[in-house]
Motif scaffolding. Sequence first.
Motif, PDB file in Angstrom:
ATOM      1  N   ASP A  81     -27.148 -81.420 -45.919  1.00  0.00           N
ATOM      2  CA  ASP A  81     -27.696 -82.495 -46.875  1.00  0.00           C
ATOM      3  C   ASP A  81     -26.956 -82.092 -48.300  1.00  0.00           C
ATOM      4  O   ASP A  81     -26.790 -82.725 -49.392  1.00  0.00           O
ATOM      5  N   ARG A 185     -31.848 -88.103 -52.600  1.00  0.00           N
ATOM      6  CA  ARG A 185     -31.000 -88.502 -51.516  1.00  0.00           C
ATOM      7  C   ARG A 185     -31.980 -88.567 -50.115  1.00  0.00           C
ATOM      8  O   ARG A 185     -32.660 -88.015 -50.027  1.00  0.00           O
ATOM      9  N   GLU A 186     -31.484 -89.719 -49.171  1.00  0.00           N
ATOM     10  CA  GLU A 186     -31.899 -89.817 -48.111  1.00  0.00           C
ATOM     11  C   GLU A 186     -31.592 -88.589 -47.262  1.00  0.00           C
ATOM     12  O   GLU A 186     -30.466 -87.867 -47.107  1.00  0.00           O
TER      13      GLU A 186
END
Length: 216
Positions: A81, A185-186
């Motif tokens: 991520d 963010r996802e």
Amino acid sequence: MTSSARRIAVISAGLSNPSSTRMLADRLAAATAKQLSERGIEVEVDVFELRDHAHDITNNLLTGFAPPALESVINAVVSADAVIAVTPIFSTSYSGLFKSFIDVLDPDALTGKPVLIGANAGTARHSLAIDYAIRPLFTYLHAEPVSTGVFAASSDWGASADNVAPLGERIDRGARELADAIARREPASDSDPFDPANYLGEGRSFGHLLGGLAGE
């Protein structure tokens, strides 16, 4: 790890063991994990010492093929991520080992990925290398480096540190910015992070698939 948990890949390009580069990387990672925990976000941190893969990185540059151990590192970095990237400063710029690792990544692999930059050197006069050398590198790769880059001089590790912003404050600010970027963010896909199909677009050549230099 739950579906909402986030993964951070930390790359440390220090050459010695132990190294101040790794010390800085660990502090940045711990501060970011703390910031995310305070937001109720579970996080998993993977730290990679590039010195352990130096020969494989060189072989990848020469042959276009990533040995399995290096391939695992590449896959973990590009599927994370966010990335924390820390390099010593040599000759006013990032180290050759650091740049060589970046060179074996697919050119699009870091697109849109939040990055917290860290660097260290003997004196504070090298601190500008973050903004004139390292930040432009990640910007060129379409990554999203956070505003604060964290530089540590040798004096930062002692009681006589005389910088305007002490190291701990800079670490906390950079970690907060990275945590904010991650939270917006996802989460990355829960599919196998070591499957090249998860980070390489369709139509890539076999050379790209293994981190090679296709197109040269």
